[in-house]
Write an enzyme that holds these catalytic residues in place. Structure first.
Site, PDB file in Angstrom:
ATOM      1  N   GLU A 175      45.894  11.980  93.960  1.00  0.00           N
ATOM      2  CA  GLU A 175      45.105  12.954  94.724  1.00  0.00           C
ATOM      3  C   GLU A 175      45.524  13.060  96.186  1.00  0.00           C
ATOM      4  O   GLU A 175      44.736  12.822  97.104  1.00  0.00           O
ATOM      5  CB  GLU A 175      43.624  12.605  94.576  1.00  0.00           C
ATOM      6  CG  GLU A 175      43.186  12.641  93.102  1.00  0.00           C
ATOM      7  CD  GLU A 175      41.779  12.148  92.863  1.00  0.00           C
ATOM      8  OE1 GLU A 175      40.905  12.361  93.726  1.00  0.00           O
ATOM      9  OE2 GLU A 175      41.547  11.521  91.809  1.00  0.00           O
ATOM     10  N   ASN A 194      49.587  12.424  90.707  1.00  0.00           N
ATOM     11  CA  ASN A 194      48.408  12.686  89.885  1.00  0.00           C
ATOM     12  C   ASN A 194      47.377  13.450  90.706  1.00  0.00           C
ATOM     13  O   ASN A 194      47.003  13.011  91.780  1.00  0.00           O
ATOM     14  CB  ASN A 194      47.817  11.336  89.416  1.00  0.00           C
ATOM     15  CG  ASN A 194      46.867  11.469  88.254  1.00  0.00           C
ATOM     16  OD1 ASN A 194      47.138  12.190  87.295  1.00  0.00           O
ATOM     17  ND2 ASN A 194      45.727  10.778  88.346  1.00  0.00           N
ATOM     18  N   ASP A 216      38.249  14.667  80.425  1.00  0.00           N
ATOM     19  CA  ASP A 216      36.899  14.529  79.885  1.00  0.00           C
ATOM     20  C   ASP A 216      36.198  15.866  80.092  1.00  0.00           C
ATOM     21  O   ASP A 216      36.482  16.584  81.049  1.00  0.00           O
ATOM     22  CB  ASP A 216      36.098  13.363  80.472  1.00  0.00           C
ATOM     23  CG  ASP A 216      36.185  13.215  81.988  1.00  0.00           C
ATOM     24  OD1 ASP A 216      36.026  12.092  82.489  1.00  0.00           O
ATOM     25  OD2 ASP A 216      36.426  14.229  82.671  1.00  0.00           O
ATOM     26  N   GLU A 248      43.499  12.513  82.661  1.00  0.00           N
ATOM     27  CA  GLU A 248      42.138  11.961  82.766  1.00  0.00           C
ATOM     28  C   GLU A 248      41.110  12.892  82.115  1.00  0.00           C
ATOM     29  O   GLU A 248      40.039  13.137  82.634  1.00  0.00           O
ATOM     30  CB  GLU A 248      41.767  11.714  84.235  1.00  0.00           C
ATOM     31  CG  GLU A 248      42.742  10.797  84.964  1.00  0.00           C
ATOM     32  CD  GLU A 248      42.313  10.471  86.371  1.00  0.00           C
ATOM     33  OE1 GLU A 248      41.143  10.710  86.733  1.00  0.00           O
ATOM     34  OE2 GLU A 248      43.151   9.965  87.153  1.00  0.00           O
ATOM     35  N   HIS A 277      39.566  16.661  84.529  1.00  0.00           N
ATOM     36  CA  HIS A 277      38.115  16.421  84.543  1.00  0.00           C
ATOM     37  C   HIS A 277      37.448  17.803  84.569  1.00  0.00           C
ATOM     38  O   HIS A 277      37.270  18.414  85.633  1.00  0.00           O
ATOM     39  CB  HIS A 277      37.707  15.622  85.790  1.00  0.00           C
ATOM     40  CG  HIS A 277      38.179  14.199  85.783  1.00  0.00           C
ATOM     41  ND1 HIS A 277      37.796  13.283  84.822  1.00  0.00           N
ATOM     42  CD2 HIS A 277      39.023  13.533  86.615  1.00  0.00           C
ATOM     43  CE1 HIS A 277      38.363  12.118  85.065  1.00  0.00           C
ATOM     44  NE2 HIS A 277      39.121  12.239  86.139  1.00  0.00           N
TER      45      HIS A 277
HETATM   46  O1  G3I Z   1      33.737  -4.048  89.530  1.00  0.00           O
HETATM   47  C1  G3I Z   1      32.707  -3.807  90.510  1.00  0.00           C
HETATM   48  C2  G3I Z   1      31.515  -4.696  90.239  1.00  0.00           C
HETATM   49  O2  G3I Z   1      31.898  -6.058  90.426  1.00  0.00           O
HETATM   50  C3  G3I Z   1      30.380  -4.321  91.201  1.00  0.00           C
HETATM   51  O3  G3I Z   1      29.230  -5.112  90.890  1.00  0.00           O
HETATM   52  C4  G3I Z   1      30.056  -2.843  91.028  1.00  0.00           C
HETATM   53  C5  G3I Z   1      28.914  -2.383  91.910  1.00  0.00           C
HETATM   54  O4  G3I Z   1      29.416  -1.936  93.146  1.00  0.00           O
HETATM   55  O5  G3I Z   1      31.235  -2.064  91.352  1.00  0.00           O
HETATM   56  C6  G3I Z   1      32.278  -2.348  90.427  1.00  0.00           C
HETATM   57  O6  G3I Z   1      33.404  -1.576  90.768  1.00  0.00           O
HETATM   58  C7  G3I Z   1      33.245  -0.185  90.454  1.00  0.00           C
HETATM   59  C8  G3I Z   1      34.376   0.205  89.499  1.00  0.00           C
HETATM   60  O7  G3I Z   1      34.347   1.618  89.234  1.00  0.00           O
HETATM   61  C9  G3I Z   1      34.292  -0.531  88.167  1.00  0.00           C
HETATM   62  O8  G3I Z   1      33.104  -0.158  87.507  1.00  0.00           O
HETATM   63  C10 G3I Z   1      33.385   0.593  91.764  1.00  0.00           C
HETATM   64  O9  G3I Z   1      32.279   0.335  92.578  1.00  0.00           O
HETATM   65  C11 G3I Z   1      33.417   2.094  91.443  1.00  0.00           C
HETATM   66  O10 G3I Z   1      33.720   2.834  92.635  1.00  0.00           O
HETATM   67  C12 G3I Z   1      34.556   2.366  90.452  1.00  0.00           C
HETATM   68  O11 G3I Z   1      34.507   3.745  90.117  1.00  0.00           O
HETATM   69  C13 G3I Z   1      35.737   4.226  89.544  1.00  0.00           C
HETATM   70  C14 G3I Z   1      36.290   5.338  90.475  1.00  0.00           C
HETATM   71  O12 G3I Z   1      37.457   5.916  89.866  1.00  0.00           O
HETATM   72  C15 G3I Z   1      36.681   4.801  91.851  1.00  0.00           C
HETATM   73  O13 G3I Z   1      37.734   3.879  91.692  1.00  0.00           O
HETATM   74  C16 G3I Z   1      35.421   4.809  88.174  1.00  0.00           C
HETATM   75  O14 G3I Z   1      35.051   3.771  87.272  1.00  0.00           O
HETATM   76  C17 G3I Z   1      36.652   5.521  87.616  1.00  0.00           C
HETATM   77  O15 G3I Z   1      36.348   6.199  86.384  1.00  0.00           O
HETATM   78  C18 G3I Z   1      37.144   6.571  88.626  1.00  0.00           C
HETATM   79  O16 G3I Z   1      38.290   7.142  88.091  1.00  0.00           O
HETATM   80  C19 G3I Z   1      38.938   8.096  88.980  1.00  0.00           C
HETATM   81  C20 G3I Z   1      40.432   7.915  88.839  1.00  0.00           C
HETATM   82  O17 G3I Z   1      40.788   6.587  89.176  1.00  0.00           O
HETATM   83  C21 G3I Z   1      41.170   8.935  89.702  1.00  0.00           C
HETATM   84  N1  G3I Z   1      40.766  10.297  89.350  1.00  0.00           N
HETATM   85  C22 G3I Z   1      39.294  10.529  89.464  1.00  0.00           C
HETATM   86  C23 G3I Z   1      38.553   9.542  88.563  1.00  0.00           C
HETATM   87  C24 G3I Z   1      37.048   9.775  88.636  1.00  0.00           C
HETATM   88  O18 G3I Z   1      36.580   9.497  89.915  1.00  0.00           O
END
Ligand code: G3I
Length: 377
Positions: free
Chosen positions: A187, A229, A296, A294, A265
């Site tokens: 991005e 990406n 969905d 990605e 998405h």
């Molecule tokens: O692992 C920690 C956990 O230890 C903690 O207790 C919890 C509460 O804060 O957070 C957990 O980490 C989270 C992680 O997902 C795993 O669940 C992060 O806060 C959260 O920000 C993260 O969100 C991910 C997001 O990207 C940001 O990285 C989403 O799962 C993931 O689906 C999303 O995917 C992105 C792609 O990488 C890029 N394209 C867009 C897509 C959707 O946003």
């Protein structure tokens, strides 16, 4: 309660998405409950039998027979669940760590490397003959990015370059020969709009940071296929044009870029027919591969939402495959685990399997397109 950060982006994207002409093809005709995909065949199914006996084929075998990399995002924390593993292995031939390879996960402090979860996913892939897409090396999106604060505090260009080179080289060397494709920069454009996103890397290193990241990645693993990406180009013609212009500039400058991922998405539950085909054709004319990375598709307010969803899944697969795109990755595969629940609220059921791992009409739509394209046709 949805985190405020998602609400900010959700409303921005909703504004964009609202402009999209959500014209759907006629319903696929599959019953609302959809045909149930056949149980996994334990026999070895050759390409021939996938053509002559499609119901004997698992979706993974249909993807293999079509020469398609059919992938999904996975979480290491779910791999100990039998239904999760079984459904994954019957359906996909590639996996993408959803979060485990991101900088904030794998390298949270200057001297801490947290390889465990990513190793678990890569080891699982190795044991089950799955490809792995590395996601991602460089991403700083102010609201939901994945670069740790210790990196965001480095304002000296030379120091930031040193840290980036160390990070990319360490990660790519660890998985060399096991991770064959990498999202090098995720991005780089504005989420809504068509400019270069003013993230930390651009701010400190300048506009050419994107090309620089690809050169560092290529030096780290010359065999890897390197991808840029991007999100939300399905609804924003100006952003799609900016993506094409960025990729053209990178290619013209001799940047070692092999492919472009269009995330897919489809937040509004649909995409105007032909938009993806046109975008893929223009990107491929630049000499790069294209992939849906990605996918969905949240259910819409349609009278028969699972039919409408299946129609769009089939449309995306058809436009991708017709445009010689040979990689489609969904962002998760069961409605039980989807980021969309946080982003748009629960219940939008965006994936090909329901919360109980039952195949939905969307999976049959994916299978239908794969079976239409057997033997790589
Ligand atoms: O692992 C920690 C956990 O230890 C903690 O207790 C919890 C509460 O804060 O957070 C957990 O980490 C989270 C992680 O997902 C795993 O669940 C992060 O806060 C959260 O920000 C993260 O969100 C991910 C997001 O990207 C940001 O990285 C989403 O799962 C993931 O689906 C999303 O995917 C992105 C792609 O990488 C890029 N394209 C867009 C897509 C959707 O946003």
């Amino acid at each position: 309660m949805r985190p405020r950060r998602f609400v900010a982006i959700a409303s921005a994207l909703a504004a964009v998405v609202g402009l999209a002409a959500a014209s759907l093809a006629a319903c696929s005709g599959a019953a609302e409950t959809g045909r149930v995909a056949p149980p996994a065949s334990q026999t070895t199914t050759t390409r021939a039998s996938c053509t002559h006996r499609p119901d004997a084929c698992t979706t993974r075998q249909a993807a293999d027979a079509a020469g398609v990399t059919l992938g999904t995002a996975v979480a290491a924390s779910h791999l100990d669940q039998a239904d999760y593993r079984r459904t994954l292995l019957e359906t996909f031939n590639s996996i993408t760590p959803e979060n485990e390879l991101k900088w904030s996960s794998i390298h949270p402090t200057p001297d801490t490397w947290n390889f465990g979860p990513a190793d678990q996913i890569v080891d699982f892939a190795q044991a089950n003959d799955l490809q792995v897409k590395g996601h991602n090396l460089i991403w700083d999106q102010k609201v939901i990015g994945s670069t740790p604060d210790w990196v965001l505090r480095i304002d000296d260009p030379a120091e930031l370059r040193r840290v980036i080179r160390d990070h990319i080289t360490t990660v790519m060397h660890r998985y060399r020969g096991k991770v064959d494709r990498w999202d090098v920069v995720n991005e780089p454009l504005d989420t809504v709009g068509s400019g270069l996103y003013d993230n930390h890397f651009r701010h400190v290193l300048g506009d050419d940071y994107v090309a620089e990241m690809f050169r560092i990645a290529h030096e780290a693993d010359p065999e890897a296929h390197l991808f840029l990406n991007e999100a939300a180009v399905e609804y924003q013609p100006a952003k799609a044009g900016a993506l094409i212009a960025l990729v053209k500039r990178l290619v013209d400058e001799g940047t070692p870029i092999d492919g472009v991922g269009v995330q897919g998405h489809l937040i509004s539950g649909s995409v105007e027919p032909g938009v993806l085909r046109t975008l893929f054709d223009e990107l491929r004319s630049l000499g790069v591969a294209v992939a849906i990375t990605e996918l969905d598709i949240p259910t819409s307010s349609d009278a028969r939402p699972l039919d409408a969803q299946a129609t769009v899944y089939g449309q995306v697969l058809a436009e991708c495959l017709d445009a010689s795109c040979r990689e489609v990755t969904t962002w998760g595969f069961t409605d039980r685990y989807t980021w969309i629940d946080d982003f748009l609220g629960p219940g939008r059921a965006p994936l090909p399997f329901d919360r109980s791992y039952r195949p939905k009409s969307a999976l049959n739509a994916i299978r239908d397109e794969l079976l239409l394209h057997q033997n790589g046709n």
